[in-house]
Design an enzyme around this catalytic site. Structure first.
Site, PDB file in Angstrom:
ATOM      1  N   HIS A   1       0.507  -1.462  -0.304  1.00  0.00           N
ATOM      2  CA  HIS A   1      -0.134  -0.273   0.157  1.00  0.00           C
ATOM      3  C   HIS A   1       0.616   1.583  -0.175  1.00  0.00           C
ATOM      4  O   HIS A   1       0.529   2.462  -0.962  1.00  0.00           O
ATOM      5  CB  HIS A   1      -0.946   0.558   0.854  1.00  0.00           C
ATOM      6  CG  HIS A   1      -1.595   1.009   1.788  1.00  0.00           C
ATOM      7  ND1 HIS A   1      -2.689   1.854   0.407  1.00  0.00           N
ATOM      8  CD2 HIS A   1      -1.734   2.310   2.610  1.00  0.00           C
ATOM      9  CE1 HIS A   1      -3.054   2.817   0.492  1.00  0.00           C
ATOM     10  NE2 HIS A   1      -2.856   3.244   2.042  1.00  0.00           N
TER      11      HIS A   1
ATOM     12  N   HIS B   1       2.743   7.135   5.635  1.00  0.00           N
ATOM     13  CA  HIS B   1       1.886   8.079   5.540  1.00  0.00           C
ATOM     14  C   HIS B   1       1.045   7.085   6.554  1.00  0.00           C
ATOM     15  O   HIS B   1       0.036   7.527   7.365  1.00  0.00           O
ATOM     16  CB  HIS B   1       0.979   8.483   4.595  1.00  0.00           C
ATOM     17  CG  HIS B   1       0.448   7.162   3.960  1.00  0.00           C
ATOM     18  ND1 HIS B   1       0.477   6.497   2.993  1.00  0.00           N
ATOM     19  CD2 HIS B   1      -0.677   6.846   4.594  1.00  0.00           C
ATOM     20  CE1 HIS B   1      -0.221   5.384   2.327  1.00  0.00           C
ATOM     21  NE2 HIS B   1      -1.305   5.694   3.394  1.00  0.00           N
TER      22      HIS B   1
ATOM     23  N   GLU C   1      -0.002   5.767  11.903  1.00  0.00           N
ATOM     24  CA  GLU C   1      -1.386   5.243  12.671  1.00  0.00           C
ATOM     25  C   GLU C   1      -1.357   3.864  13.076  1.00  0.00           C
ATOM     26  O   GLU C   1      -2.028   3.358  13.820  1.00  0.00           O
ATOM     27  CB  GLU C   1      -2.382   4.999  11.437  1.00  0.00           C
ATOM     28  CG  GLU C   1      -3.846   5.506  12.020  1.00  0.00           C
ATOM     29  CD  GLU C   1      -4.719   5.859  10.879  1.00  0.00           C
ATOM     30  OE1 GLU C   1      -5.946   5.675  11.078  1.00  0.00           O
ATOM     31  OE2 GLU C   1      -4.263   5.972   9.846  1.00  0.00           O
ATOM     32  N   ASP C   2      -0.617   3.154  12.116  1.00  0.00           N
ATOM     33  CA  ASP C   2      -0.578   1.459  12.479  1.00  0.00           C
ATOM     34  C   ASP C   2       0.295   1.001  12.528  1.00  0.00           C
ATOM     35  O   ASP C   2      -0.178  -0.562  13.408  1.00  0.00           O
ATOM     36  CB  ASP C   2      -0.943   0.785  10.342  1.00  0.00           C
ATOM     37  CG  ASP C   2      -2.275   1.528   9.711  1.00  0.00           C
ATOM     38  OD1 ASP C   2      -3.278   1.928  10.767  1.00  0.00           O
ATOM     39  OD2 ASP C   2      -2.229   1.328   8.576  1.00  0.00           O
TER      40      ASP C   2
ATOM     41  N   ASP D   1      -2.931   8.515  -1.460  1.00  0.00           N
ATOM     42  CA  ASP D   1      -4.096   7.516  -0.566  1.00  0.00           C
ATOM     43  C   ASP D   1      -4.955   6.824  -0.797  1.00  0.00           C
ATOM     44  O   ASP D   1      -5.960   5.472  -0.655  1.00  0.00           O
ATOM     45  CB  ASP D   1      -4.073   7.697   1.213  1.00  0.00           C
ATOM     46  CG  ASP D   1      -4.168   7.164   1.913  1.00  0.00           C
ATOM     47  OD1 ASP D   1      -4.018   5.577   1.623  1.00  0.00           O
ATOM     48  OD2 ASP D   1      -4.844   7.076   2.823  1.00  0.00           O
TER      49      ASP D   1
ATOM     50  N   ASP E   1     -20.731  11.856 -29.018  1.00  0.00           N
ATOM     51  CA  ASP E   1     -21.162  12.782 -28.626  1.00  0.00           C
ATOM     52  C   ASP E   1     -19.050  12.324 -27.232  1.00  0.00           C
ATOM     53  O   ASP E   1     -19.676  13.004 -26.387  1.00  0.00           O
ATOM     54  CB  ASP E   1     -22.227  12.381 -28.053  1.00  0.00           C
ATOM     55  CG  ASP E   1     -22.837  14.253 -27.991  1.00  0.00           C
ATOM     56  OD1 ASP E   1     -22.062  14.609 -28.457  1.00  0.00           O
ATOM     57  OD2 ASP E   1     -24.045  14.441 -28.531  1.00  0.00           O
TER      58      ASP E   1
HETATM   59 MN    MN Z   1      -2.905   4.725   3.640  1.00  0.00          MN
END
Ligand code: MN
Length: 711
Positions: free
Chosen positions: A48, A72, A76-77, A139, A259
């Site tokens: 990721h 990033h 958090e993780d 992200d 179109d």
């Molecule tokens: Mn992420």
């Protein structure tokens, strides 16, 4: 799978001085922090951040942004702290990662209030350093790619947020490819059936479309070469979601492959842009009102181009965008194209003059304390292609650009639309076709007995208003036809000493309806009212054989398979029509239908001089249904100087244009002028125009005139 080397290769392409060591270090750091973690797909988590960093290189961003992409999710993780990041990567990157982490913590399924709070956080972070939002976009971009591993509830939730906030943000920052891909992916989850339908159709017509694109590119290039203009020309299909939006807002037909294609012309400088435009307009007819000069007036996201719509080689509408290489770079990369890669230079939205919009949002961020108010204004600005207007109660309604008070009325309630007689904008009376602007306060005036007008269809833009008006007209016309059909049948029955009520009661009329393949008696009445069947034809089933007039059958058979199949009446099929002798309409003429009692529908040209005499109630909207091999009689009066061979010149033009001459009368006058009256058979208006033009060019011809009616 993306590897760190791919990311390094990409960044070196546009930033040869990039700090490769820093990137490598961030990669190792991220790999350690996410060690043992997996995504819902079962893949190692590291994939990721690598994908996010790679997307940031696609946006041509600087090293700190790409490093932040790699890092990033570490705060958090995992058990990494901000201080740790600062220690290894410096304050700038630590702030960036912290900014992304803060807005990342948006729990799903939260209240509207806390969501707004989150957006404010995001904007606050953005105002400090715009790169925060770019990393966040990258992200979201990868999360959308892997959305299929989440529950369907979350898929919808995230897709909604993406289409409402992230895609417009990408657009606002000028990153068009990102906006399109975010929209298309979200669209897939929000409207799966519509997505599939459009995707399939696009795939089906690929070969046809590619051939067509190649052909148009060839034509354009040839014209530019002729004028020694060095231009790159390309063409491609638009995004699925934007096609869908066009389909719903502009009633675009997906089968119309033209179109959905946009052509792009890229030249060297601004002067050449206008030159290219001149050449395009010289060889293809421009569509009035479809030209926009975004070079003189750039869009809020700094987008510049000339946009025009022209009539292409097959009579189709083509969109052409003309820009310089530099403008093209800005259109593709958006904000990053304004980036300066000087050491230590951070993009500061507060100081940079290029994003007026961004500065405005940041100001609001400080000024508007009320969350609801803030969100309203923020959204207004985010969707600049829509207009936002207020109801008398102060509620906001979003409408597509070009919307009128009628659209507004239908957006609120169908009944309000049907009964609308007038509108006040900002307290002043305006015409119903007034084009609403953002911020207008709209008040609708109604009359309980008022009915929608067919004219409204000429200026409403929302699909809701369009469908509701059409529906109403259809129902109204049907009711009128039932009424008319009933009256006609009743009259005819009385002549034969029968009563409609009795026939209804005995069930005889129901049986007759079935014989005519109608489901109900009302359908039968309507068919008589529209003129599909004459009352006599219906009564033929009731009245004894001897009393039946024989004229009836011939009338029907002569029209049933004849020219009438070239006429289409809104909402009704298989109509029997006749063409008015007073004006002889031919395909291409503007026409209307008129119900003649007992004689079906008669087609007149719109400006037929007899029109005034007609009862408005019995007029029916009709249109030509083309590509039918039927011909129509037309009379031409040709006046010229009498000379040898004039007649044969005229006849040969008729012949070479495949017009059959039914009759010709010619006379000469003492002043040596000659007048000829020709009756010819024509398939379509364009054929007639060609003939008239060609005859006008014949030596000695003074005038050619189409003569309506009988001589
Ligand atoms: Mn992420």
């Amino acid at each position: 799978m993306i590897r760190i080397n791919d990311i390094v290769d990409e960044i070196l392409k546009y930033n040869p001085q990039a700090d490769v060591e820093m990137l490598q270090k961030a990669y190792v750091f991220s790999a350690q922090a996410h060690k043992g973690q997996t995504r819902l797909s079962g893949e190692p988590y590291l994939i990721h951040p690598l994908e996010v960093a790679y997307t940031l290189t696609r946006m041509n961003l600087d090293v700190p942004s790409v490093v932040s992409g790699l890092l990033h999710d570490t705060l958090e993780d995992s058990y990494v702290s901000k201080e740790e990041i600062e220690k290894y990567f410096g304050k700038e990157i630590a702030e960036l990662v912290d900014g992304v982490t803060k807005i990342g913590k948006i729990p799903l399924k939260t209240s509207e209030e806390s969501r707004v709070e989150n957006f404010r956080k995001m904007l606050l972070a953005m105002s400090k350093d715009i790169r925060v939002i770019l990393v966040k976009l990258a992200d979201r971009y990868h999360n959308m790619q892997t959305l299929n591993f989440l529950s369907s509830e979350k898929q919808i939730e995230i897709s909604k947020e993406t289409i409402e906030i992230y895609a417009p943000l990408a657009h606002r920052l000028g990153i068009e490819w990102m906006k399109e891909e975010l929209e298309d992916t979200a669209f897939k989850y929000l409207k799966p059936a519509e997505y599939r339908m459009i995707a399939d159709k696009i795939a089906q017509k690929k070969k046809e479309r590619d051939e067509y694109i190649g052909e148009v590119i060839g034509i354009l290039k040839k014209r530019f070469d002729q004028f020694h203009l060095n231009a790159e020309v390309s063409g491609r299909a638009k995004g699925l979601y934007s096609i869908y939006r066009k389909m719903t807002q502009e009633a675009l037909n997906i089968d119309d492959i033209y179109d959905i294609i946009a052509f792009r012309v890229v030249v060297n400088n601004i002067r050449e842009c206008y030159e290219a435009l001149g050449i395009v307009h010289a060889f293809f007819k421009p569509i009035p009102g479809k030209f926009s000069d975004y070079i003189a007036l750039p869009k809020a996201n700094m987008y510049q181009s000339l946009h025009t719509k022209i009539i292409g080689p097959y009579g189709e509408k083509i969109e052409v965008q003309i820009r310089t290489h530099e403008m093209h770079k800005i259109a593709e990369e958006g904000i990053a194209a304004h980036w300066k890669y000087k050491e230590g230079k951070v993009f500061d939205a507060k100081e940079d003059k290029i994003f007026a919009w961004l500065r405005r949002v940041i100001e609001w961020q400080h000024e508007l304390k009320d969350n609801k108010e803030f969100m309203e204004i923020f959204k207004i600005d985010l969707f600049s292609d829509e207009v936002y207007v207020f109801t008398p109660k102060g509620d906001v309604r979003d409408l597509p650009k070009g919307a009128t008070p009628i659209d507004f009325a239908y957006a609120i309630h169908s009944e309000l639309g049907h009964r609308c007689v007038g509108a006040k904008v900002n307290g002043k009376l305006v015409p119903l076709r007034y084009v609403l602007k953002s911020g207008d306060s709209v008040e609708i005036q109604t009359n309980p007995t008022h009915k929608p007008s067919k004219d409204w269809l000429n200026f409403v833009v929302t699909s809701k208003a369009k469908t509701k008006i059409r529906q109403w007209i259809k129902t109204e016309q049907r009711e009128q036809s039932i009424e008319l059909g009933k009256t006609l049948l009743e009259k005819e029955l009385t002549k034969h000493d029968k009563s409609l009520a009795k026939l209804l009661k005995s069930g005889e009329l129901q049986t007759i309806s079935k014989e005519f393949s109608f489901e109900t008696v009302e359908d039968l009445f309507a068919s008589v009212g529209y003129g599909l069947y004459t009352p006599l034809q219906v009564l033929g089933k009731v009245i004894p054989e001897g009393e039946k007039p024989s004229k009836l059958k011939t009338l029907i058979s002569s029209f049933k398979k004849g020219r009438d199949s070239a006429i289409k009446v809104q909402g009704i099929d298989g109509l029997v029509v006749r063409f008015a002798k007073c004006c002889n309409p031919i395909p291409g003429d503007k026409i209307f239908g008129f119900i003649t009692r007992g004689r079906g529908l008669t087609i007149h040209v719109a400006d037929c001089t007899n029109v005034h005499a007609y009862d408005e109630q019995r007029k029916v909207e009709v249109s030509w249904q083309l590509n039918k091999d039927f011909t129509y009689p037309v009379r031409l009066k040709i006046v010229g100087n009498d000379r040898k061979g004039l007649l044969s010149d005229i006849s040969s033009i008729m012949a070479s244009n495949k017009a059959n001459i039914i009759s010709a009368q010619a006379m000469t006058y003492p002043d040596r002028s000659a007048a000829g009256m020709y009756e010819i058979e024509i398939g379509h208006m364009s054929q007639l125009q060609k003939i008239i033009k060609a005859i006008q060019k014949i030596k000695g011809v003074r005038s050619v005139e189409r003569v309506r009616g009988t001589i």
